[in-house]
Design an enzyme around this catalytic site. Structure first.
Site, PDB file in Angstrom:
ATOM      1  N   CYS A 182      -2.976   0.269   9.260  1.00  0.00           N
ATOM      2  CA  CYS A 182      -3.941  -0.752   9.581  1.00  0.00           C
ATOM      3  C   CYS A 182      -5.100  -1.201  10.602  1.00  0.00           C
ATOM      4  O   CYS A 182      -5.640  -1.512   9.939  1.00  0.00           O
ATOM      5  CB  CYS A 182      -3.615  -1.872   8.679  1.00  0.00           C
ATOM      6  SG  CYS A 182      -1.970  -1.366   8.368  1.00  0.00           S
ATOM      7  N   HIS A 238       0.609  -1.474  -0.072  1.00  0.00           N
ATOM      8  CA  HIS A 238       0.028  -0.462   0.232  1.00  0.00           C
ATOM      9  C   HIS A 238       0.947   1.161   0.230  1.00  0.00           C
ATOM     10  O   HIS A 238       1.988   0.970   0.539  1.00  0.00           O
ATOM     11  CB  HIS A 238      -0.942  -0.271   1.138  1.00  0.00           C
ATOM     12  CG  HIS A 238      -2.374  -0.740   1.540  1.00  0.00           C
ATOM     13  ND1 HIS A 238      -2.226  -1.732   2.476  1.00  0.00           N
ATOM     14  CD2 HIS A 238      -2.972  -1.313   0.342  1.00  0.00           C
ATOM     15  CE1 HIS A 238      -3.388  -2.788   1.720  1.00  0.00           C
ATOM     16  NE2 HIS A 238      -4.079  -2.475   0.694  1.00  0.00           N
TER      17      HIS A 238
HETATM   18  C1  CIR Z   1      -3.799  -7.321   3.567  1.00  0.00           C
HETATM   19  O1  CIR Z   1      -2.612  -8.518   2.713  1.00  0.00           O
HETATM   20  O2  CIR Z   1      -4.142  -7.447   2.983  1.00  0.00           O
HETATM   21  C2  CIR Z   1      -3.153  -7.655   4.590  1.00  0.00           C
HETATM   22  N1  CIR Z   1      -2.937  -9.331   5.208  1.00  0.00           N
HETATM   23  C3  CIR Z   1      -2.568  -6.731   5.648  1.00  0.00           C
HETATM   24  C4  CIR Z   1      -3.286  -5.337   5.557  1.00  0.00           C
HETATM   25  C5  CIR Z   1      -2.662  -3.986   5.596  1.00  0.00           C
HETATM   26  N2  CIR Z   1      -3.484  -3.104   5.708  1.00  0.00           N
HETATM   27  C6  CIR Z   1      -3.074  -2.001   5.615  1.00  0.00           C
HETATM   28  O3  CIR Z   1      -1.331  -1.692   5.393  1.00  0.00           O
HETATM   29  N3  CIR Z   1      -3.530  -0.944   5.019  1.00  0.00           N
END
Ligand code: CIR
Length: 267
Positions: free
Chosen positions: A257, A170
């Site tokens: 996140c 991201h």
């Molecule tokens: C994913 O790949 O969607 C999750 N394992 C990690 C999400 C991380 N989210 C974020 O950076 N906003």
């Protein structure tokens, strides 16, 4: 959305407890999965840190069928003026939005929905005083970003598209807002046009995951195990709250996140 307060002034947040299925969370490179107990401990410390920073935290129950659902930042976007249900850019996370609908409708007068077919993950979206930045990535496509700009416009805000470095999940995996004038990023984003006009702090080589910090009111949440970045932030005068992220990093996550954050106006 015109506001006099800083974009990092928050009094409200939503988090979701990890489920035991978090051990199967998505990851680009498998270095061994996290343990449920480890994630849970990191999550609990995070909730305490939000509360200590003056934020009222609503804790949602775990969702066993969605291993990544504790990363509640990705399926929605929230502002003082309303919420937007996003369309996560990976199949196993798409229906996390459904679970958030009643919660957001209860907490916001206006809840918009990102229209199909675009895709956008909240992890690609950064609030800045100059407007919202939307990083294009494998999760956020241009159709999604353009549709999101329109939604943000309906809530009274402005937004623009930015580029996310290749190989990074991201936009905010590699960059974060530190204050009204400053951003922290990896070297790959140090010269990004999106940050023109900002003072830029670059994390030392080898500490790239430390670029995902979270500014909340007077403090900056930062990963506890990147000493050179912590020292840099401290020298710059930030009040740093170090938090453990060893387990969540195994599934490509960082500190932003794990919450949806906004300033709720009391009437
Ligand atoms: C994913 O790949 O969607 C999750 N394992 C990690 C999400 C991380 N989210 C974020 O950076 N906003």
């Amino acid at each position: 959305m015109s506001q006099t307060r800083s974009v990092y002034e928050f009094n409200s947040a939503i988090v979701r407890e990890p489920s035991s299925s978090v051990v199967n969370g998505l990851r680009a490179n498998d270095r061994g999965g996290p343990t449920y107990e480890g994630v849970k401990a990191e999550h609990e410390a995070y909730i305490s840190a939000l509360r200590n920073a003056g934020v009222a935290v609503k804790v949602l129950p775990p969702l066993e069928i969605f291993p990544d659902s504790l990363f509640v930042e990705d399926p929605a976007l929230v502002f003082t003026s309303g919420a937007i249900l996003l369309r996560p850019g990976t199949p196993s996370r798409v229906d996390e939005t459904v679970e958030l609908i009643p919660v957001l409708r209860d907490m916001f007068e206006t809840v918009l929905e990102l229209p199909a077919p675009g895709q956008a993950d909240g992890g690609d979206i950064m609030y800045t005083p100059m407007g919202v930045l939307i990083g294009l990535s494998a999760r956020t496509d241009r159709i999604g970003a353009e549709a999101l700009i329109a939604c943000i416009g309906k809530l009274g805000g402005k937004a623009q598209v930015a580029e996310t470095p290749k190989g990074v999940l991201h936009f905010k995996t590699a960059s974060s807002l530190l204050d009204d004038e400053s951003v922290i990023s990896t070297a790959a984003l140090a010269d990004a046009a999106a940050f023109n006009g900002f003072r830029r702090i670059v994390v030392p080589e080898g500490e790239e995951p430390a670029a995902n910090v979270l500014r909340v009111n007077d403090v900056v949440f930062a990963s506890a195990h990147y000493p050179r970045t912590l020292e840099m932030l401290d020298k710059e005068g930030y009040r740093v709250v170090p938090l453990k992220t060893v387990e969540i990093e195994k599934i490509d996550a960082g500190l932003s996140c794990m919450s949806l954050r906004w300033y709720r106006e009391t009437k």
